[in-house]
Design a protein around this motif. Structure first.
Motif, PDB file in Angstrom:
ATOM      1  N   PRO A 107       0.817  -1.217   0.000  1.00  0.00           N
ATOM      2  CA  PRO A 107       0.000   0.000   0.000  1.00  0.00           C
ATOM      3  C   PRO A 107       0.851   1.268   0.000  1.00  0.00           C
ATOM      4  N   GLU A 108       1.971   1.215   0.718  1.00  0.00           N
ATOM      5  CA  GLU A 108       2.845   2.391   0.795  1.00  0.00           C
ATOM      6  C   GLU A 108       3.486   2.689  -0.558  1.00  0.00           C
ATOM      7  N   LEU A 109       3.892   1.645  -1.281  1.00  0.00           N
ATOM      8  CA  LEU A 109       4.508   1.865  -2.582  1.00  0.00           C
ATOM      9  C   LEU A 109       3.486   2.421  -3.569  1.00  0.00           C
ATOM     10  N   ILE A 110       2.280   1.876  -3.561  1.00  0.00           N
ATOM     11  CA  ILE A 110       1.236   2.388  -4.460  1.00  0.00           C
ATOM     12  C   ILE A 110       0.965   3.857  -4.169  1.00  0.00           C
ATOM     13  N   ALA A 111       0.874   4.204  -2.876  1.00  0.00           N
ATOM     14  CA  ALA A 111       0.620   5.597  -2.502  1.00  0.00           C
ATOM     15  C   ALA A 111       1.764   6.495  -2.955  1.00  0.00           C
ATOM     16  N   ALA A 112       3.002   6.034  -2.802  1.00  0.00           N
ATOM     17  CA  ALA A 112       4.155   6.838  -3.209  1.00  0.00           C
ATOM     18  C   ALA A 112       4.160   7.066  -4.714  1.00  0.00           C
ATOM     19  N   LEU A 113       3.802   6.050  -5.485  1.00  0.00           N
ATOM     20  CA  LEU A 113       3.760   6.200  -6.936  1.00  0.00           C
ATOM     21  C   LEU A 113       2.658   7.181  -7.350  1.00  0.00           C
ATOM     22  N   GLN A 114       1.528   7.131  -6.670  1.00  0.00           N
ATOM     23  CA  GLN A 114       0.444   8.067  -6.977  1.00  0.00           C
ATOM     24  C   GLN A 114       0.858   9.502  -6.639  1.00  0.00           C
ATOM     25  N   GLU A 115       1.573   9.685  -5.538  1.00  0.00           N
ATOM     26  CA  GLU A 115       2.085  11.014  -5.195  1.00  0.00           C
ATOM     27  C   GLU A 115       3.071  11.510  -6.245  1.00  0.00           C
ATOM     28  N   GLN A 116       3.753  10.585  -6.890  1.00  0.00           N
ATOM     29  CA  GLN A 116       4.717  10.901  -7.941  1.00  0.00           C
ATOM     30  C   GLN A 116       4.020  11.307  -9.238  1.00  0.00           C
ATOM     31  N   GLY A 117       2.706  11.073  -9.309  1.00  0.00           N
ATOM     32  CA  GLY A 117       1.952  11.419 -10.510  1.00  0.00           C
ATOM     33  C   GLY A 117       1.656  10.247 -11.412  1.00  0.00           C
ATOM     34  N   VAL A 118       1.908   9.026 -10.900  1.00  0.00           N
ATOM     35  CA  VAL A 118       1.617   7.813 -11.662  1.00  0.00           C
ATOM     36  C   VAL A 118       0.197   7.365 -11.338  1.00  0.00           C
ATOM     37  N   GLY A 119      -0.596   7.099 -12.363  1.00  0.00           N
ATOM     38  CA  GLY A 119      -1.965   6.659 -12.146  1.00  0.00           C
ATOM     39  C   GLY A 119      -2.043   5.194 -11.749  1.00  0.00           C
ATOM     40  N   TRP A 120      -3.144   4.830 -11.082  1.00  0.00           N
ATOM     41  CA  TRP A 120      -3.363   3.448 -10.659  1.00  0.00           C
ATOM     42  C   TRP A 120      -4.823   3.100 -10.902  1.00  0.00           C
ATOM     43  N   GLU A 121      -5.083   2.119 -11.754  1.00  0.00           N
ATOM     44  CA  GLU A 121      -6.441   1.642 -12.011  1.00  0.00           C
ATOM     45  C   GLU A 121      -6.416   0.117 -12.062  1.00  0.00           C
ATOM     46  N   THR A 122      -7.598  -0.481 -12.122  1.00  0.00           N
ATOM     47  CA  THR A 122      -7.668  -1.941 -12.069  1.00  0.00           C
ATOM     48  C   THR A 122      -8.600  -2.514 -13.138  1.00  0.00           C
ATOM     49  N   VAL A 123      -8.373  -3.778 -13.421  1.00  0.00           N
ATOM     50  CA  VAL A 123      -9.273  -4.625 -14.198  1.00  0.00           C
ATOM     51  C   VAL A 123      -9.552  -5.847 -13.335  1.00  0.00           C
ATOM     52  N   ASP A 124     -10.382  -6.753 -13.832  1.00  0.00           N
ATOM     53  CA  ASP A 124     -10.649  -7.995 -13.109  1.00  0.00           C
ATOM     54  C   ASP A 124     -10.686  -9.139 -14.114  1.00  0.00           C
TER      55      ASP A 124
END
Length: 361
Positions: A204-221
């Protein structure tokens, strides 16, 4: 093109039998798909290779506790039943009963029309689920049946979680640690027989850090099936019939893909299942991506494939002669992939589901 082109010798001792002690502390091999250049890193430094405006797309599926260990009613013999997929169109489902396609062992003693029932105990030894083998599967492979699951607990879902075990790949032999480490930290819908393992490295911390960096995060299933472990037997891989899986791509992810492409960013698949979902949602006639809800894909990505959505991907190291080796070779070129794998073997990277990661950019 031959299946042998995607073969390599994998030293057995490099097949990871346990997960990394810290998810994002595993190793990361970065491969430049144009030049073939390689760089040895650690996964928590993945942000070094990502740019503001890039978009990561991960498969949020969760592994079902599908492995059932019990005894055959009457004889008391040991039996193992693996839940493959629920059947909805043969008889009404209730809170306490449902039909499933299953794999059974031993197959010789668990045949339809013989009254074969397997009782599954919970951790305290109380039987909370009974599985009756009622028919052959529609397209049976060895051991595949249709079974009726019945429980006295308030719901089948409760029974599955009380009795079931998280299935691990067949090449992981004796892992007895925390089964949650074979789930991604962002997993949600519980339908899969195997984990989308490229996502196991994220915290969770790495995902949050990447989002703060301006990297988007989305999902599929995408609901991962057991066929993901099936090797290609044909000499010509084009003769192989790939498995069909159910996938969904929400409109929110479609909108993010379009924004990313319009702004010149990269769409980066987290794993091969995300890759198949993203490429499957592309509409060839309309020349755009479209939202999908529980549709089926049998997309087979071989070298020569034209990628319409994905620009780069995060992935693990795959089994020789597998469709996954062919997929990554389609993205990066077979020669670059085979050279990268030889480098990883020489540098003693850990391979397969619990192993280290690659970033192909």
């Amino acid at each position: 093109m031959k299946t042998d082109d995607f073969d390599y010798t994998l030293p057995p001792e490099l097949i990871a039998q346990t997960p990394a002690e810290v998810r994002d502390a595993c190793r990361l091999l970065v491969l430049n798909k144009r030049s073939g250049a390689l760089q040895d890193c650690v996964f928590h430094d993945i942000g070094t290779f990502l740019h503001p405006g890039d978009l990561l797309v991960a498969n949020e599926t969760r592994v079902l506790p599908a492995r059932m260990l019990g005894t055959k009613r009457g004889s008391g013999g040991s039996a193992e039943i693996f839940l493959l997929r629920e059947i909805f169109n043969r008889e009404p489902k209730t809170a306490h009963t449902a039909l499933w396609e299953v794999l059974v062992r031993p197959g010789k003693r668990l045949k339809p029309q013989t009254g074969a029932v397997v009782d599954i105990p919970d951790a305290q030894g109380r039987v909370c689920l009974s599985i009756e083998v009622v028919d052959w599967a529609e397209k049976p492979s060895p051991g595949e049946r249709i079974a009726r699951l019945t429980t006295t607990l308030p719901s089948l879902d409760e029974a599955l979680h009380a009795c079931g075990h998280t299935p691990l790949p067949p090449y992981i032999k004796h892992y007895a640690g925390d089964e949650e480490l074979y789930q991604t930290v962002y997993s949600k819908s519980e339908h899969s027989a195997a984990a989308p393992t490229a996502g196991l490295h994220f915290t969770p911390e790495l995902i949050a850090a990447l989002q703060e960096q301006g990297v988007g995060w989305e999902t599929v299933d995408l609901e991962v099936g057991l066929d993901t472990f099936r090797l290609v037997d044909e000499d010509d891989p084009r003769n192989h019939v790939i498995h069909t899986e159910t996938y969904s791509v929400p409109q929110k992810t479609i909108d993010a893909i379009n924004r990313t492409k319009d702004a010149g960013g990269r769409v980066i698949a987290v794993g091969t299942t995300s890759m198949r979902s993203l490429e499957s949602c592309y509409d060839e006639q309309a020349k755009c991506v479209k939202a999908r809800t529980r549709e089926h894909t049998s997309l087979y990505i071989l070298p020569g494939y034209t990628f319409n959505v994905v620009d780069a991907m995060i992935t693990n190291f795959h089994v020789p002669r597998s469709t996954l080796m062919m997929l990554v070779s389609a993205l990066a070129g077979r020669e670059h992939i085979m050279a990268a794998y030889q480098h990883a073997i020489h540098e003693r990277y850990r391979f397969l589901s619990f192993g280290d990661a690659m970033f192909i950019q």
